[in-house]
Design a protein around this motif. Sequence first.
Motif, PDB file in Angstrom:
ATOM      1  N   PRO A 131      64.364   1.489  77.514  1.00 16.39           N
ATOM      2  CA  PRO A 131      64.385   2.954  77.375  1.00 16.39           C
ATOM      3  C   PRO A 131      63.672   3.703  78.493  1.00 16.39           C
ATOM      4  CG  PRO A 131      63.911   1.936  75.265  1.00 16.39           C
ATOM      5  CD  PRO A 131      63.860   0.832  76.285  1.00 16.39           C
ATOM      6  N   GLY A 132      62.826   3.035  79.254  1.00 15.68           N
ATOM      7  CA  GLY A 132      62.089   3.701  80.321  1.00 15.68           C
ATOM      8  C   GLY A 132      62.832   3.769  81.638  1.00 15.68           C
ATOM      9  N   ASP A 133      63.965   3.082  81.737  1.00 15.63           N
ATOM     10  CA  ASP A 133      64.710   3.087  82.990  1.00 15.63           C
ATOM     11  C   ASP A 133      65.453   4.396  83.183  1.00 15.63           C
ATOM     12  OD1 ASP A 133      64.369   0.468  84.228  1.00 15.63           O
ATOM     13  OD2 ASP A 133      65.273  -0.298  82.397  1.00 15.63           O
ATOM     14  N   LYS A 134      65.642   4.770  84.440  1.00 14.40           N
ATOM     15  CA  LYS A 134      66.477   5.919  84.766  1.00 14.40           C
ATOM     16  C   LYS A 134      67.919   5.431  84.728  1.00 14.40           C
ATOM     17  CE  LYS A 134      62.984   8.227  87.577  1.00 14.40           C
ATOM     18  NZ  LYS A 134      62.618   8.749  88.907  1.00 14.40           N
ATOM     19  N   ASP A 148      63.563 -10.269  72.371  1.00 12.55           N
ATOM     20  CA  ASP A 148      63.991  -9.156  71.518  1.00 12.55           C
ATOM     21  C   ASP A 148      64.903  -8.239  72.326  1.00 12.55           C
ATOM     22  OD1 ASP A 148      64.262  -7.350  69.480  1.00 12.55           O
ATOM     23  OD2 ASP A 148      62.304  -6.400  69.783  1.00 12.55           O
ATOM     24  N   PHE A 149      66.195  -8.238  72.006  1.00  9.27           N
ATOM     25  CA  PHE A 149      67.138  -7.391  72.730  1.00  9.27           C
ATOM     26  C   PHE A 149      68.088  -6.731  71.742  1.00  9.27           C
ATOM     27  CE2 PHE A 149      69.263 -11.411  72.208  1.00  9.27           C
ATOM     28  CZ  PHE A 149      70.616 -11.103  72.093  1.00  9.27           C
ATOM     29  N   SER A 150      68.674  -5.601  72.164  1.00 12.45           N
ATOM     30  CA  SER A 150      69.590  -4.893  71.271  1.00 12.45           C
ATOM     31  C   SER A 150      71.045  -5.209  71.588  1.00 12.45           C
ATOM     32  CB  SER A 150      69.365  -3.379  71.369  1.00 12.45           C
ATOM     33  OG  SER A 150      69.504  -2.937  72.711  1.00 12.45           O
ATOM     34  N   THR A 151      71.394  -5.288  72.864  1.00 16.17           N
ATOM     35  CA  THR A 151      72.780  -5.524  73.256  1.00 16.17           C
ATOM     36  C   THR A 151      72.824  -6.282  74.572  1.00 16.17           C
ATOM     37  OG1 THR A 151      73.438  -3.403  72.267  1.00 16.17           O
ATOM     38  CG2 THR A 151      75.017  -4.430  73.750  1.00 16.17           C
ATOM     39  N   ILE A 152      73.801  -7.180  74.691  1.00 16.37           N
ATOM     40  CA  ILE A 152      74.080  -7.818  75.974  1.00 16.37           C
ATOM     41  C   ILE A 152      75.546  -7.548  76.300  1.00 16.37           C
ATOM     42  CG2 ILE A 152      74.544 -10.071  74.877  1.00 16.37           C
ATOM     43  CD1 ILE A 152      73.538 -11.362  77.515  1.00 16.37           C
ATOM     44  N   VAL A 153      75.780  -7.008  77.488  1.00 12.44           N
ATOM     45  CA  VAL A 153      77.125  -6.612  77.906  1.00 12.44           C
ATOM     46  C   VAL A 153      77.568  -7.480  79.076  1.00 12.44           C
ATOM     47  CG1 VAL A 153      78.575  -4.715  78.718  1.00 12.44           C
ATOM     48  CG2 VAL A 153      76.615  -4.233  77.230  1.00 12.44           C
ATOM     49  N   LEU A 154      78.755  -8.070  78.959  1.00  9.06           N
ATOM     50  CA  LEU A 154      79.352  -8.851  80.040  1.00  9.06           C
ATOM     51  C   LEU A 154      80.563  -8.080  80.538  1.00  9.06           C
ATOM     52  CD1 LEU A 154      77.619 -10.944  78.409  1.00  9.06           C
ATOM     53  CD2 LEU A 154      79.222 -12.681  79.194  1.00  9.06           C
ATOM     54  N   THR A 210      73.990  -0.819  67.628  1.00 11.26           N
ATOM     55  CA  THR A 210      72.585  -0.801  68.042  1.00 11.26           C
ATOM     56  C   THR A 210      72.264   0.398  68.932  1.00 11.26           C
ATOM     57  OG1 THR A 210      73.237  -2.281  69.837  1.00 11.26           O
ATOM     58  CG2 THR A 210      72.266  -3.285  67.881  1.00 11.26           C
ATOM     59  N   PHE A 211      73.289   1.146  69.340  1.00 13.33           N
ATOM     60  CA  PHE A 211      73.108   2.289  70.228  1.00 13.33           C
ATOM     61  C   PHE A 211      72.988   3.550  69.390  1.00 13.33           C
ATOM     62  CE2 PHE A 211      73.990   2.136  74.911  1.00 13.33           C
ATOM     63  CZ  PHE A 211      73.267   3.277  75.206  1.00 13.33           C
ATOM     64  N   LEU A 252      71.528  -6.524  80.070  1.00 11.96           N
ATOM     65  CA  LEU A 252      70.768  -6.787  78.854  1.00 11.96           C
ATOM     66  C   LEU A 252      69.950  -5.547  78.518  1.00 11.96           C
ATOM     67  CD1 LEU A 252      70.005  -9.030  76.757  1.00 11.96           C
ATOM     68  CD2 LEU A 252      67.975  -9.453  78.176  1.00 11.96           C
ATOM     69  N   LEU A 253      70.149  -5.007  77.323  1.00 13.83           N
ATOM     70  CA  LEU A 253      69.431  -3.810  76.890  1.00 13.83           C
ATOM     71  C   LEU A 253      68.299  -4.201  75.944  1.00 13.83           C
ATOM     72  CD1 LEU A 253      72.487  -1.475  76.147  1.00 13.83           C
ATOM     73  CD2 LEU A 253      71.206  -1.736  78.278  1.00 13.83           C
ATOM     74  N   LEU A 254      67.092  -3.799  76.289  1.00 14.84           N
ATOM     75  CA  LEU A 254      65.916  -4.076  75.464  1.00 14.84           C
ATOM     76  C   LEU A 254      65.561  -2.847  74.636  1.00 14.84           C
ATOM     77  CD1 LEU A 254      63.648  -5.857  78.117  1.00 14.84           C
ATOM     78  CD2 LEU A 254      65.391  -6.878  76.626  1.00 14.84           C
ATOM     79  N   PRO A 255      65.104  -3.020  73.398  1.00  9.15           N
ATOM     80  CA  PRO A 255      64.778  -1.869  72.544  1.00  9.15           C
ATOM     81  C   PRO A 255      63.457  -1.201  72.887  1.00  9.15           C
ATOM     82  CG  PRO A 255      64.337  -3.897  71.366  1.00  9.15           C
ATOM     83  CD  PRO A 255      64.981  -4.296  72.669  1.00  9.15           C
TER      84      PRO A 255
END
Length: 249
Positions: free
Chosen positions: A207-210, A144-150, A61-62, A164-167
Amino acid sequence: MTVLTVEPPEYYPVVEKLFAGNIRDALETLGVELVGMKVGVKPVGRVIKLAFLFEIRRPETFLPGELDSIISGLLEKLAEDATRTFGRLYDARFQVAGFRTIEAARKPRKEEVSLVVNCPDDIRRTIERLGKGLVIYLKDKRIDFSTIVLNMPPDGRPQLTITLLLPEEKPSSIKENLAKDLTHKASSYLRTLNAEYISVRARVLDPGDKTVGIIMKRLDQIEKEAEELAEMDEIRDLMSVLGKETPES
């Protein structure tokens, strides 16, 4: 485990302390496995130039362009901080000459592409069960999310970071509420799994986060590491041979 190769090898402790650990941690937080890192170092006057080759496994998804942008910003930030801390001791400046990423052979995965787990083996089954439960929970809520990392520290500390990464970009209020919701739900699941001793911290990125500023969780340690590095006899000898001034004790 990340395989680090540095040429010339005498620069290994400098690269490992000031660059490799931060890069590995930052990428793992985003669900990107850093399999290998090769770094070429070339001193030119008072400028120490570095070129990087990363061997990675990334979630499908990346997008490659997104990852290159993150790595570029990360390397520039690390070079600036290495110059500000370690470099000022020897009147030297670090400069990133370039980088390239290559895909490592992909390991067979049982879990869904959207779930990435980085943790010690003795707790992996519990964390994977937690992750799968959170994926089901998020899908049930139609998030709606692309990836969740633990992610947990490799030294076994009972600290779990959920990313949690959102598209698509979302308002800060929505992301903050979702992070609180994830923290509460994960803590509840861990109690059910008899692992309530694990502390949980959740964050939601879009995508808007620094992103570079957020994921560099070890950056606050870099000044201390630079000072420790400068005290190593072999580093003092190396910088002296290169004509860099040795800081007074």
